[in-house]
Design an enzyme around this catalytic site. Structure first.
Site, PDB file in Angstrom:
ATOM      1  N   ASP A 203       0.839  -1.192   0.000  1.00 20.77           N
ATOM      2  CA  ASP A 203       0.000   0.000   0.000  1.00 20.77           C
ATOM      3  C   ASP A 203       0.884   1.256   0.000  1.00 20.77           C
ATOM      4  OD1 ASP A 203      -2.698   1.271   0.451  1.00 20.77           O
ATOM      5  OD2 ASP A 203      -1.699   1.939   2.286  1.00 20.77           O
ATOM      6  N   GLU A 261      14.317 -14.891  -0.589  1.00 23.07           N
ATOM      7  CA  GLU A 261      14.790 -15.992   0.253  1.00 23.07           C
ATOM      8  C   GLU A 261      13.818 -17.174   0.221  1.00 23.07           C
ATOM      9  OE1 GLU A 261      15.561 -14.935   4.282  1.00 23.07           O
ATOM     10  OE2 GLU A 261      16.598 -13.074   3.754  1.00 23.07           O
TER      11      GLU A 261
END
Length: 542
Positions: A203, A261
């Protein structure tokens, strides 16, 4: 559905769910996570690849969940973490990826971090938010304004300082210049990665970092000239110092490093940057170490013409040839596009079908907003029905965002269109009940049927998702472009006019096969094609 593997997000179709308005299962008038789970079969039936859930985190709901008080908890009105885990499992069973909203630029003023920060000037989190002394006359430190009206500064009597808020005073801005703040936010994101979410929607992604020296924004030239007609004075400034700061790129790299990751995850950013949004979008998606994709408000406004769409797409392609866009026509913050783009007395269904054929052919990923597959229009609400603080503040010049957030209509003959057995948090208009899912499921001519057919066509022709795009010169309000990938070249033509037109084929363009574009009518004439009002063409080139 997308196949497992890398870059599932490239060319994907995302369906945005506003949980409060999707399905109520508890009888309190508000939608919840169990309701989302119960209705996922409908979403999967459209042929989309992922869902995006608007915030469901613990919150005082001053801004309908965009004021988070605990990043790791589900607000009780939506259910529990167990409910979220069940939703995630069902979505994955149906082949849907799950993207969740992350509101990182600010928190609620009820967040423990802010409570500690405001308690003194020397506590451990004293510098976690943007604090500043008053000017000698007691006024705020600069001229920054809040999007939701008034100054972007609120006086705190305990610290005897101002704190910054880009939105409500109940939404204090975090200080991204403090590495500890970044670490804490990334740790909260890791919490959801560990639960198995597939991606994040960030956002107000360009609002994270503010100018260290708190320099005032200059006025827009149009403001100086007295030619602006905006309802909101926020738009009178050139926002050079309160957002879109270059230091933000370093945090986005940290965010990308974290999700990488976990492999096979994605992040899409929301860019609100008046006048330079496409450039910001390009900067945030260039290279392979920032956001996977971004969307802006450039196609979420009044602009509805061949020239406007071409200008937006070409500007992004030129600025970020290796970047990736996520296009949207509607979301929870803007008037629904069917209402924005249908002229008085016009055919709203024709606009809905035309717009979807168009967005499905643009290069990039696409985001759909719940209910647009039904051709829902903006709801006209009385002032006493409003829940949006933005609309309440600027009424009646601006009516806020509640008109696009009304509940999803599922069953025309049921109470509140099958959304809830109680009075809904926002009313369900009769015209929406008449467009309910159960009504449109039985009609091959419905907007819903066109959405399913167009998405099936997009899956059949991967060139529409990932191929190159090249625009052709046209006259009038016609948009024409070629999508190409190894082994397939498609011609896409759209008549934005509400009148028929004949489009002559350019030299060197030869149609090999006309595709069934979800029933879009077309008449081939010598040397070209006759397009009906809001007509569209899709075909293979010879």
């Amino acid at each position: 559905m997308t196949n497992p593997g890398t870059e599932w997000w490239r060319g994907c179709v995302i369906y945005q769910i506003y949980p409060r308005s999707f399905q109520d299962t508890t009888g309190d008038g508000s939608g919840d996570l169990r309701g989302v789970t119960a209705r996922l079969a409908h979403v999967a039936s459209l042929g989309v690849d992922a869902i995006w859930l608007s915030p469901f985190f613990k919150s005082p709901m001053a801004d309908m969940g965009y004021d988070v008080s605990d990043y790791r908890a589900v607000d009780p009105i939506f259910g529990s973490l167990d409910d979220f885990d069940a939703l995630l499992a069902e979505a994955h069973r149906l082949g849907l990826k799950v993207i969740i909203d992350q509101v990182l630029s600010h928190t609620s003023d009820q967040h423990d971090w802010f409570r500690e920060s405001r308690s003194s000037r020397d506590n451990e989190k004293a510098d976690w938010y943007v604090w500043a002394d008053a000017k000698p006359d007691g006024s705020p430190p600069n001229n920054w304004l809040s999007v939701f009206g008034g100054p972007a500064w609120e006086w705190d009597a305990t610290r005897r300082q101002y704190y910054m808020h880009n939105f409500l005073a109940a939404q204090p801005d975090l200080n991204f210049h403090n590495p500890a703040v970044q670490d804490a936010l990334l740790d909260s994101v890791r919490f959801w990665l560990e639960r198995g979410v597939d991606g994040f929607r960030l956002d107000t992604v360009n609002y994270y970092v503010h100018d260290r020296w708190l320099r005032s924004n200059p006025p827009l030239p149009a403001s100086l000239a007295g030619t602006l007609t905006e309802t909101n004075p926020y738009l009178f400034q050139e926002h050079l110092f309160d957002k879109t700061r270059p230091e933000n790129l370093e945090f986005l790299k940290r965010f990308r490093g974290l999700i990488d990751e976990y492999g096979d995850r994605a992040v899409v950013g929301e860019v609100g940057d008046e006048g330079r949004s496409l450039q910001t979008m390009a900067a945030y998606t260039s290279g392979n170490d920032r956001l996977n994709m971004c969307y802006t408000f450039d196609l979420l406004g009044q602009g509805f013409s061949a020239a406007h769409v071409r200008g937006c797409v070409e500007a992004f392609e030129a600025a970020a040839p290796e970047g990736w866009a996520c296009w949207a026509f509607s979301n929870h913050d803007v008037v629904r596009h069917v209402s924005r783009w249908t002229p008085p007395g016009g055919d709203a269904d024709a606009v809905a079908k035309f717009a979807f054929r168009l967005i499905a052919c643009l290069r990039g990923s696409i985001c759909l907003y719940q209910g647009e597959e039904l051709g829902l229009t903006e709801t006209e609400l009385a002032f006493e029905d409003l829940r949006d603080p933005y609309g309440i503040r600027f009424w009646p010049g601006f009516k806020g965002r509640d008109g696009c957030r009304t509940p999803m209509p599922w069953e025309a003959g049921s109470e509140n269109a099958g959304f809830s057995t109680a009075k809904p948090w926002l009313p369900v208009p009769d015209e929406h009940s008449a467009r309910a899912v159960d009504v449109q499921n039985g009609s091959d001519a419905s907007v819903l049927a066109v959405y399913r057919a167009v998405l099936a066509l997009r899956r059949e022709h991967p060139v529409l998702a990932t191929g190159s795009i090249r625009f052709l010169d046209t006259e009038g309000d016609v948009l024409a472009f070629v999508r190409e990938v190894a082994g397939e070249t498609l011609l896409c033509v759209f008549n934005f006019a509400h009148a028929s037109t004949v489009w002559p084929l350019p030299s060197g363009i030869e149609i090999g096969e006309v595709l069934n574009f979800a029933g879009a009518p077309l008449v081939l004439v010598e040397g070209g094609m006759s397009l009906t009002p809001l007509g569209a063409f899709l075909g293979k080139l010879a």
